[in-house]
Design an enzyme around this catalytic site. Structure first.
Site, PDB file in Angstrom:
ATOM      1  N   LYS A 129       6.641  13.749 -40.044  1.00  0.00           N
ATOM      2  CA  LYS A 129       6.820  12.324 -39.754  1.00  0.00           C
ATOM      3  C   LYS A 129       7.421  11.669 -40.985  1.00  0.00           C
ATOM      4  CE  LYS A 129       5.881   9.453 -36.355  1.00  0.00           C
ATOM      5  NZ  LYS A 129       5.847   9.769 -34.915  1.00  0.00           N
TER       6      LYS A 129
ATOM      7  N   ASP B  31      10.682   6.144 -33.758  1.00  0.00           N
ATOM      8  CA  ASP B  31       9.293   5.727 -33.578  1.00  0.00           C
ATOM      9  C   ASP B  31       9.353   4.199 -33.680  1.00  0.00           C
ATOM     10  OD1 ASP B  31       6.386   6.983 -33.517  1.00  0.00           O
ATOM     11  OD2 ASP B  31       6.253   5.242 -34.809  1.00  0.00           O
TER      12      ASP B  31
HETATM   13  P1  NDP Z   1       8.726   0.033 -30.607  1.00  0.00           P
HETATM   14  O1  NDP Z   1       9.107  -0.384 -31.968  1.00  0.00           O
HETATM   15  O2  NDP Z   1       9.777   0.254 -29.603  1.00  0.00           O
HETATM   16  O3  NDP Z   1       7.677  -0.998 -29.989  1.00  0.00           O
HETATM   17  C1  NDP Z   1       6.465  -1.276 -30.603  1.00  0.00           C
HETATM   18  C2  NDP Z   1       5.798  -2.367 -29.800  1.00  0.00           C
HETATM   19  O4  NDP Z   1       4.451  -2.542 -30.252  1.00  0.00           O
HETATM   20  C3  NDP Z   1       6.473  -3.720 -29.952  1.00  0.00           C
HETATM   21  O5  NDP Z   1       6.377  -4.388 -28.737  1.00  0.00           O
HETATM   22  C4  NDP Z   1       5.619  -4.405 -31.021  1.00  0.00           C
HETATM   23  O6  NDP Z   1       5.655  -5.817 -30.978  1.00  0.00           O
HETATM   24  C5  NDP Z   1       4.267  -3.925 -30.577  1.00  0.00           C
HETATM   25  N1  NDP Z   1       3.243  -4.034 -31.599  1.00  0.00           N
HETATM   26  C6  NDP Z   1       3.293  -3.695 -32.895  1.00  0.00           C
HETATM   27  N2  NDP Z   1       2.119  -3.930 -33.483  1.00  0.00           N
HETATM   28  C7  NDP Z   1       1.314  -4.423 -32.524  1.00  0.00           C
HETATM   29  C8  NDP Z   1      -0.024  -4.843 -32.468  1.00  0.00           C
HETATM   30  N3  NDP Z   1      -0.795  -4.821 -33.561  1.00  0.00           N
HETATM   31  N4  NDP Z   1      -0.518  -5.259 -31.267  1.00  0.00           N
HETATM   32  C9  NDP Z   1       0.242  -5.311 -30.169  1.00  0.00           C
HETATM   33  N5  NDP Z   1       1.525  -4.938 -30.162  1.00  0.00           N
HETATM   34  C10 NDP Z   1       2.031  -4.498 -31.317  1.00  0.00           C
HETATM   35  O7  NDP Z   1       7.837   1.356 -30.811  1.00  0.00           O
HETATM   36  P2  NDP Z   1       7.536   2.522 -29.770  1.00  0.00           P
HETATM   37  O8  NDP Z   1       7.356   1.966 -28.409  1.00  0.00           O
HETATM   38  O9  NDP Z   1       8.512   3.612 -30.010  1.00  0.00           O
HETATM   39  O10 NDP Z   1       6.144   3.048 -30.340  1.00  0.00           O
HETATM   40  C11 NDP Z   1       4.903   2.508 -29.910  1.00  0.00           C
HETATM   41  C12 NDP Z   1       3.802   3.493 -30.225  1.00  0.00           C
HETATM   42  O11 NDP Z   1       4.052   4.735 -29.564  1.00  0.00           O
HETATM   43  C13 NDP Z   1       3.665   3.866 -31.703  1.00  0.00           C
HETATM   44  O12 NDP Z   1       2.304   4.116 -31.985  1.00  0.00           O
HETATM   45  C14 NDP Z   1       4.432   5.179 -31.802  1.00  0.00           C
HETATM   46  O13 NDP Z   1       3.986   5.947 -32.899  1.00  0.00           O
HETATM   47  C15 NDP Z   1       4.055   5.815 -30.483  1.00  0.00           C
HETATM   48  N6  NDP Z   1       4.938   6.848 -29.983  1.00  0.00           N
HETATM   49  C16 NDP Z   1       6.278   6.656 -29.875  1.00  0.00           C
HETATM   50  C17 NDP Z   1       7.087   7.643 -29.358  1.00  0.00           C
HETATM   51  C18 NDP Z   1       8.551   7.440 -29.130  1.00  0.00           C
HETATM   52  O14 NDP Z   1       9.180   8.368 -28.628  1.00  0.00           O
HETATM   53  N7  NDP Z   1       9.121   6.291 -29.442  1.00  0.00           N
HETATM   54  C19 NDP Z   1       6.536   8.962 -28.983  1.00  0.00           C
HETATM   55  C20 NDP Z   1       5.093   9.038 -29.054  1.00  0.00           C
HETATM   56  C21 NDP Z   1       4.355   8.020 -29.562  1.00  0.00           C
HETATM   57  P3  NDP Z   1       6.837  -6.672 -31.672  1.00  0.00           P
HETATM   58  O15 NDP Z   1       7.956  -6.615 -30.672  1.00  0.00           O
HETATM   59  O16 NDP Z   1       6.237  -8.009 -31.865  1.00  0.00           O
HETATM   60  O17 NDP Z   1       7.150  -5.956 -32.952  1.00  0.00           O
HETATM   61  O1  2IT Z   2       5.129  10.203 -32.177  1.00  0.00           O
HETATM   62  C1  2IT Z   2       6.030  10.868 -31.625  1.00  0.00           C
HETATM   63  O2  2IT Z   2       5.788  11.873 -30.967  1.00  0.00           O
HETATM   64  C2  2IT Z   2       7.408  10.395 -31.772  1.00  0.00           C
HETATM   65  N1  2IT Z   2       7.637   9.354 -32.384  1.00  0.00           N
HETATM   66  C3  2IT Z   2       8.546  11.177 -31.190  1.00  0.00           C
HETATM   67  C4  2IT Z   2       8.922  12.306 -32.090  1.00  0.00           C
HETATM   68  C5  2IT Z   2      10.152  13.067 -31.705  1.00  0.00           C
HETATM   69  O3  2IT Z   2      10.552  13.899 -32.516  1.00  0.00           O
HETATM   70  O4  2IT Z   2      10.711  12.868 -30.619  1.00  0.00           O
END
Ligand code: NDP
Ligand code: 2IT
Length: 447
Positions: free
Chosen positions: A128, A168
């Protein structure tokens, strides 16, 4: 020494070595506490110091990221890449850009990623990275200059057979484009070094949707075991980013009503179901707060304080925002309101005490390592496509994603049963992932 004492000793040692890394300690505790029956059964793991080696990253990189804003002023951020474990394949995992990013957070992610990636069944190690750079309120060219500077250093440490970063929080398709562009320019190599690329330049169908879709495919299995389907259920989904949006899209497609979504400021509540076109426009295109949703949809209400979302009555809760967003108070409210299933789209969104409360109350619980593995699973499929210089259709990738999620669900369920915690997918996912990595480490000797 019994297995429990041995695990306690490894945890103490990790705590002594890095006392200032609370998120990392939390992630390590959550995994190691569930491994007691495996360690008890397989003395080779202890002899080869598998646990001690697992909690120590193979390599951690911290570097300076200088960049210039549009007014010509200089800025310096800190960049990270923790290459945690390569027993199963090249290091793989996302990059997060958020002001809260520090070494503890990157290490917790990297540690989780080892087991998540193992669960996908694909040959992927765990890593990461990211930066404390905040992409919010930055111009396109500022984001581009930051990404170019970040990868100017990172490029020497990554490669399609070495380490393959992805997105992420705060790193989406736009940032992956700038990172890939600069990598290609420096290395003179158009290769599959990032995943989440644009569809016309090496990306895979379904990668943008994969984490959210995969989460909902996982939930279908969770519900099936409770004799239910998504049809007619009310769901609450925190966040409104990449994971949340596509979880909501798939949940609604399969008949659920998503009654609330949030961002870092607050949440919207709309009992008739969210309009995802509006959410996508606000969050993906305009990058505006979710509060603006009610301007177009007066039937919805907006509430400050994002954690309030867990007090709404719902059958399904999908935390898809950030770590430790669902605590004991939130778990108590969900249980009181009769929630059937909770599944983690985010990484470690539920605190340890809250997880225990949900499990004790008989709520069907899908831990992030298993439930959100569809994102990295599809990244693995993108790597396969890049290696063969082919692109599969949307339907082909989607059906492989479904198979990956089913396989994860089945292996976590089976491991939970085999090691004496039937129905506890937290234990099942940790054990199923751990055994694959530990056995590969044994096979590869003391490295
Ligand atoms: P994004 O940046 O696309 O979106 C994050 C979202 O979470 C935004 O809407 C943000 O709000 C909101 N947010 C941040 N902090 C808070 C909080 N304290 N309370 C409520 N909402 C909050 O990120 P992702 O959707 O990619 O990632 C979201 C989660 O999923 C993370 O934990 C990430 O590690 C995990 N994840 C992501 C993967 C991926 O492929 N992208 C894969 C697996 C897990 P605002 O718009 O106001 O910033
Ligand atoms: O937390 C996760 O699994 C991710 N942000 C996606 C990682 C990836 O390599 O697609």
């Amino acid at each position: 020494m019994c297995a429990a004492d041995y695990i306690a000793e490894v945890l103490n040692q990790a705590q002594r070595q890095d006392p200032d890394q609370p998120e990392f300690q939390q992630a390590v505790t959550e995994v190691l506490e569930t491994l007691e029956p495996v360690v008890a059964q397989q003395p080779e793991y202890r002899k080869a110091k598998i646990l001690e080696r697992l909690v120590e990253p193979e390599r951690q990189l911290i570097f300076r990221v200088p960049w210039q804003d549009d007014r010509g002023a200089a800025h310096v951020n800190r960049g990270y890449r923790v290459q945690f474990n390569s027993a199963l394949g090249p290091y793989k995992g996302g990059l997060r850009c958020h002001p809260s990013v520090n070494l503890s957070i990157i290490k917790f992610f990297g540690f989780e990623q080892i087991f998540k990636n193992a669960l996908t069944g694909l040959p992927l190690g765990g890593a990461k990275g990211g930066s404390d750079f905040d992409p919010k309120r930055k111009s396109e060219s500022e984001v581009m200059r930051f990404c170019q500077s970040f990868v100017t250093e990172l490029q020497r440490h990554i490669g399609p057979d070495t380490d393959v970063p992805a997105g992420d929080m705060g790193v989406g398709a736009r940032e992956i484009g700038y990172l890939f562009g600069q990598y290609k320019r420096i290395r003179n190599a158009s290769e599959g070094v990032f995943t989440g690329k644009g569809i016309n330049w090496g990306g895979s169908h379904v990668r943008a949707e994969a984490t959210g879709y995969g989460l909902v495919y996982f939930v279908e299995h969770l519900l099936k075991d409770a004799g239910k389907t998504l049809g007619g259920l009310r769901g609450i989904i925190s966040g409104s980013g990449n994971v949340a949006i596509y979880a909501a899209q798939k949940a609604q497609e399969l008949g659920a009503t998503v009654i609330a979504m949030s961002d870092s400021n607050g949440y919207i509540h709309t009992p008739e179901g969210v309009n995802l076109e509006t959410i996508k426009r606000l969050k993906e295109i305009e990058r505006k707060p979710i509060k603006k949703y009610i301007n177009q949809h007066p039937e919805a209400t907006y509430h400050e304080n994002c954690a309030g979302i867990w007090t709404l009555a719902a059958d399904l809760a999908l935390p898809c925002a950030t770590q430790n967003e669902l605590d004991e108070g939130s778990a108590e409210a969900l249980i009181k309101n009769g929630v059937t299933a909770v599944a983690e789209g985010a990484n470690m969104p539920t605190t340890l005490p809250a997880v225990k409360m949900l499990l004790q109350a008989g709520v069907r619980f899908g831990p992030g390592k298993a439930a959100n593995a569809g994102g990295v699973g599809t990244s693995g499929l993108e790597m396969s496509q890049n290696s063969t210089r082919l692109r599969w259709s949307f339907a082909e990738v989607d059906s492989r994603l479904k198979a990956i999620m089913q396989n994860i669900y089945e292996s976590a369920t089976q491991a939970a049963e085999e090691y004496g915690s039937p129905g506890n997918l937290v234990a099942g996912a940790n054990i199923a992932g751990f055994v694959k990595v530990a056995d590969a480490m044994l096979d590869q000797g003391l490295v």
